[in-house]
Motif scaffolding. Structure first.
Motif, mmCIF file in Angstrom:
data_model
loop_
_atom_site.group_PDB
_atom_site.id
_atom_site.type_symbol
_atom_site.label_atom_id
_atom_site.label_comp_id
_atom_site.label_asym_id
_atom_site.label_seq_id
_atom_site.Cartn_x
_atom_site.Cartn_y
_atom_site.Cartn_z
ATOM 1 N N VAL A 161 0.851 -1.191 0.000
ATOM 2 C CA VAL A 161 0.000 0.000 0.000
ATOM 3 C C VAL A 161 0.886 1.239 0.000
ATOM 4 C CG1 VAL A 161 -2.004 -1.079 1.103
ATOM 5 C CG2 VAL A 161 -0.193 -0.077 2.522
ATOM 6 N N ALA A 162 0.296 2.338 -0.443
ATOM 7 C CA ALA A 162 1.057 3.577 -0.592
ATOM 8 C C ALA A 162 1.015 4.411 0.677
ATOM 9 C CB ALA A 162 0.510 4.384 -1.760
ATOM 10 N N VAL A 163 2.075 5.199 0.817
ATOM 11 C CA VAL A 163 2.150 6.229 1.855
ATOM 12 C C VAL A 163 2.359 7.555 1.138
ATOM 13 C CG1 VAL A 163 3.468 7.103 3.819
ATOM 14 C CG2 VAL A 163 3.067 4.648 3.582
ATOM 15 N N LEU A 164 1.527 8.553 1.448
ATOM 16 C CA LEU A 164 1.631 9.873 0.820
ATOM 17 C C LEU A 164 1.755 10.932 1.908
ATOM 18 C CD1 LEU A 164 -0.850 8.170 -0.877
ATOM 19 C CD2 LEU A 164 -0.276 9.995 -2.456
ATOM 20 N N GLY A 165 2.823 11.686 1.833
ATOM 21 C CA GLY A 165 3.046 12.720 2.840
ATOM 22 C C GLY A 165 3.127 12.167 4.241
ATOM 23 N N TYR A 218 6.278 -4.412 7.214
ATOM 24 C CA TYR A 218 5.693 -4.904 8.455
ATOM 25 C C TYR A 218 5.354 -6.381 8.250
ATOM 26 C CZ TYR A 218 2.375 -5.595 12.270
ATOM 27 O OH TYR A 218 1.735 -6.072 13.387
ATOM 28 N N ALA A 219 5.913 -7.257 9.056
ATOM 29 C CA ALA A 219 5.724 -8.697 8.856
ATOM 30 C C ALA A 219 5.207 -9.364 10.119
ATOM 31 C CB ALA A 219 7.034 -9.345 8.421
ATOM 32 N N THR A 220 4.236 -10.259 9.929
ATOM 33 C CA THR A 220 3.762 -11.140 10.994
ATOM 34 C C THR A 220 3.915 -12.576 10.492
ATOM 35 O OG1 THR A 220 1.470 -11.290 10.207
ATOM 36 C CG2 THR A 220 2.038 -9.375 11.578
ATOM 37 N N GLU A 221 3.430 -13.527 11.256
ATOM 38 C CA GLU A 221 3.498 -14.922 10.804
ATOM 39 C C GLU A 221 2.628 -15.158 9.581
ATOM 40 O OE1 GLU A 221 2.495 -17.554 13.952
ATOM 41 O OE2 GLU A 221 4.255 -17.051 15.181
ATOM 42 N N ASP A 222 1.602 -14.310 9.389
ATOM 43 C CA ASP A 222 0.628 -14.548 8.326
ATOM 44 C C ASP A 222 0.790 -13.657 7.103
ATOM 45 O OD1 ASP A 222 -0.682 -16.473 9.946
ATOM 46 O OD2 ASP A 222 -1.668 -14.831 11.038
ATOM 47 N N VAL A 223 1.377 -12.484 7.285
ATOM 48 C CA VAL A 223 1.357 -11.528 6.178
ATOM 49 C C VAL A 223 2.599 -10.628 6.213
ATOM 50 C CG1 VAL A 223 0.097 -9.738 7.454
ATOM 51 C CG2 VAL A 223 -0.129 -9.863 4.962
ATOM 52 N N GLU A 224 3.020 -10.194 5.021
ATOM 53 C CA GLU A 224 4.042 -9.158 4.860
ATOM 54 C C GLU A 224 3.362 -7.954 4.215
ATOM 55 O OE1 GLU A 224 8.295 -10.800 3.713
ATOM 56 O OE2 GLU A 224 6.777 -11.838 2.542
ATOM 57 N N VAL A 225 3.514 -6.793 4.802
ATOM 58 C CA VAL A 225 2.919 -5.577 4.240
ATOM 59 C C VAL A 225 4.036 -4.570 3.964
ATOM 60 C CG1 VAL A 225 1.291 -3.685 4.554
ATOM 61 C CG2 VAL A 225 0.771 -5.946 5.500
ATOM 62 N N VAL A 226 4.123 -4.141 2.720
ATOM 63 C CA VAL A 226 5.105 -3.128 2.337
ATOM 64 C C VAL A 226 4.404 -1.770 2.291
ATOM 65 C CG1 VAL A 226 6.658 -2.304 0.533
ATOM 66 C CG2 VAL A 226 6.472 -4.759 0.986
ATOM 67 N N LEU A 227 4.932 -0.836 3.047
ATOM 68 C CA LEU A 227 4.462 0.551 2.995
ATOM 69 C C LEU A 227 5.418 1.311 2.087
ATOM 70 C CD1 LEU A 227 3.731 1.117 6.812
ATOM 71 C CD2 LEU A 227 2.231 0.152 5.055
ATOM 72 N N PHE A 228 4.925 1.751 0.931
ATOM 73 C CA PHE A 228 5.775 2.371 -0.090
ATOM 74 C C PHE A 228 5.442 3.848 -0.215
ATOM 75 C CE2 PHE A 228 7.038 3.692 -4.291
ATOM 76 C CZ PHE A 228 8.238 3.037 -4.502
ATOM 77 N N SER A 229 6.459 4.695 -0.028
ATOM 78 C CA SER A 229 6.239 6.137 -0.072
ATOM 79 C C SER A 229 6.228 6.659 -1.502
ATOM 80 C CB SER A 229 7.322 6.872 0.728
ATOM 81 O OG SER A 229 7.164 8.270 0.586
ATOM 82 N N LEU A 230 5.147 7.354 -1.840
ATOM 83 C CA LEU A 230 5.061 8.040 -3.136
ATOM 84 C C LEU A 230 5.431 9.512 -3.013
ATOM 85 C CD1 LEU A 230 1.751 6.503 -4.536
ATOM 86 C CD2 LEU A 230 4.088 5.977 -5.236
ATOM 87 N N GLY A 231 6.018 9.866 -1.881
ATOM 88 C CA GLY A 231 6.438 11.245 -1.673
ATOM 89 C C GLY A 231 5.327 12.087 -1.084
ATOM 90 N N LYS A 232 5.224 13.313 -1.549
ATOM 91 C CA LYS A 232 4.234 14.242 -1.013
ATOM 92 C C LYS A 232 2.828 13.851 -1.463
ATOM 93 C CE LYS A 232 7.609 17.996 -0.832
ATOM 94 N NZ LYS A 232 7.970 19.351 -1.305
ATOM 95 N N ARG A 233 1.843 14.485 -0.904
ATOM 96 C CA ARG A 233 0.452 14.122 -1.189
ATOM 97 C C ARG A 233 -0.004 14.613 -2.557
ATOM 98 N NH1 ARG A 233 -2.128 11.719 2.716
ATOM 99 N NH2 ARG A 233 -4.125 12.010 1.659
ATOM 100 N N ARG A 234 0.666 15.621 -3.106
ATOM 101 C CA ARG A 234 0.230 16.197 -4.383
ATOM 102 C C ARG A 234 1.410 16.333 -5.345
ATOM 103 N NH1 ARG A 234 -2.706 18.517 -0.379
ATOM 104 N NH2 ARG A 234 -4.982 18.543 -0.640
#
Length: 484
Positions: A22-26, A63-79
């Motif tokens: 999932v993306a991270v913005l700002g 972020y990793a647990t026994e069941d899932v790996e979640v990548v937080l990917f930064s797209l930079g600023k919000r706009r």
């Protein structure tokens, strides 16, 4: 890495996969990220606060647990985002996915709310494919990492098109990356024939006798210095319904360039297996064109040769006669690409295409002017220049129009022939373009890809690894589609 990409109508949190992106913005989770966070009882927002993932584009945290790996990917600023950033995000993400434990990944369709599902799906998928490329053929211990990627709320036809276009880019990169003792002119022609057969294209290949019989004296002069024979390659795509129109593509095909008797220094010779990047782009583009099936005929031409030193090699002060009858005084045997292109352009022009685009790793001066990521665009036809520049922009490849200064033509005047193959060092890329214009009798664009055709380090190519980039494939395909 081997990557497979498909789409789903579902959102990231609705799709069952062991890894999610999932993306991270700002510094904040995207809407998709917030839905997933809610499903995970706020674990992602707490993790994001701990990591302090900033607003720098391309930063990420897992972020990793026994069941899932979640990548937080930064797209930079919000706009202020562009589609090119979505494509580059795909490239960076491909490298991140290779390091995950999970083979199956669902990815948020980055910025689909801004650009639309179709455009964002295409840019993201293209980036994933381009970033996953590697050339490990000659490594004894090459590890094949496989990943299955699903783009959430994606547009399937856009991903299919990205896959087709990137197959052409992959082919072009493979051709450039082959060592010159493997990929000589004969082998380049064989691989073009193999591609044409698989794609249902017509192909004609001429050897030394036919090249001389046709009167391609400039091309033959360069080619005859090598023990590896030259091959002139013509590839033809015909649409199901003939329109009477056709376009032409020409690519420089020097499979290795020593400089001839105007010998290159060793440091300048180390990347010369890539002196056929123009030819590789043309072959890759023809593969894509055959699959996309645009309603216009396209013909491609490559004068493949090696520029070597021997008792048969051409010399400084030689005078050559080109296919169109013009004579050329040779003042530098390391300005050989324009000699092979002179005959290819004249031959292609004789077939009367409505427009012609030629690509070549032609001059170091263009690299000095524009750097490693931007190609120089030259044309005396302003309308066609704008057309090709627009196609490049839409394809995500960088070009910059350079002047075709008429006053510089005097620098190419010869005392003993119609023209000489070099002038002086001032504006060398412009002089090279003016030389080529002497042999193209139809509207034509010259793309000098000496910078972006081959990446010497990772900084040179944000869309892939070191080596052949496949630059030009995407622009040519988009140009043909726009013309059709």
């Amino acid at each position: 890495m081997v990557i497979r990409v498909k789409t789903t109508r579902r959102k990231v949190f609705e799709y069952d996969a062991p890894a999610r992106v999932v993306a991270v913005l700002g510094g904040q989770l995207s809407d998709e990220g917030r839905w997933l966070d809610s499903q995970m009882n706020g674990a992602l927002s707490r993790f994001l606060k701990k990591t302090r993932l900033g607003s720098e584009f391309g930063e990420y945290a897992t972020y990793a647990t026994e069941d899932v790996e979640v990548v937080l990917f930064s797209l930079g600023k919000r706009r202020g985002h562009t589609l090119e950033q979505v494509r580059e995000a795909g490239v960076r993400l491909a490298k991140i996915l290779a390091r995950l434990n999970s083979r199956d990944v669902v990815v948020e369709n980055f910025l689909a709310s801004r650009f639309g599902k179709k455009e964002s799906s295409y840019a993201l998928a293209e980036g994933l494919f381009l970033g996953a490329y590697s050339f490990d053929k000659y490594k004894s211990r090459a590890e094949q990492v496989r990943r299955n990627v699903v783009i959430a709320q994606g547009f399937g036809p856009a991903v299919d098109r990205a896959r087709a276009v990137c197959a052409g880019v992959y082919l072009a990169r493979d051709l450039v990356n082959e060592p010159p003792n493997v990929l000589n002119p004969v082998e380049l022609a064989r691989r073009a024939e193999e591609m044409a057969k698989e794609s249902g294209l017509e192909i004609n290949v001429f050897g030394p006798e036919k090249i001389q019989e046709l009167g391609m004296g400039a091309y033959w002069a360069v080619a005859k210095g090598s023990d590896n024979e030259p091959r002139f390659i013509e590839i033809v795509y015909r649409p199901e319904q003939a329109s009477g129109r056709h376009l032409a593509l020409v690519g420089k095909g020097l499979t290795f360039d020593t400089g001839g008797y105007s010998l290159k220094p060793p440091a300048s010779m180390t990347t010369m297996k890539g002196d056929m990047a123009g030819a590789a782009a043309v072959i890759g583009a023809m593969k894509v064109i055959a699959e996309l099936n645009p309603p216009v005929e396209v013909r491609a031409y490559i004068a493949a040769a090696e520029n070597m030193i021997s008792g048969h090699a051409y010399r400084v002060d030689d005078v050559l006669k080109a296919y169109n009858g013009k004579t050329i005084e040779v003042l530098n045997t390391d300005a050989e690409g324009r000699l092979t292109l002179a005959d290819a352009l004249a031959y292609a022009s004789e077939k009367k295409p409505e427009a012609l685009v030629e690509l070549s790793t032609l001059t170091g001066s263009c690299v000095v002017a524009l750097g490693a990521q931007i190609a120089g665009l030259f044309s005396e036809d302003e309308s066609l220049a704008r057309e090709v520049a627009r196609a490049a922009e839409e394809a995500g490849e960088k070009v910059w129009q350079m002047p075709m200064e008429p006053a510089y033509k005097r620098l190419l005047k010869s005392e003993v022939a119609d023209v000489k193959n070099v002038g002086n060092r001032k504006g060398g890329a412009i002089q090279a373009a003016l030389f080529l214009a002497e042999f193209a009798s139809v509207p034509f664009v010259h793309l000098d890809i000496a910078g972006p055709g081959f990446a010497e380090d990772e900084e040179d190519n944000p869309l892939g690894p070191v080596g052949g980039t496949g630059f030009g494939v995407r622009t040519l395909v988009r140009w043909v589609e726009r013309r059709a």
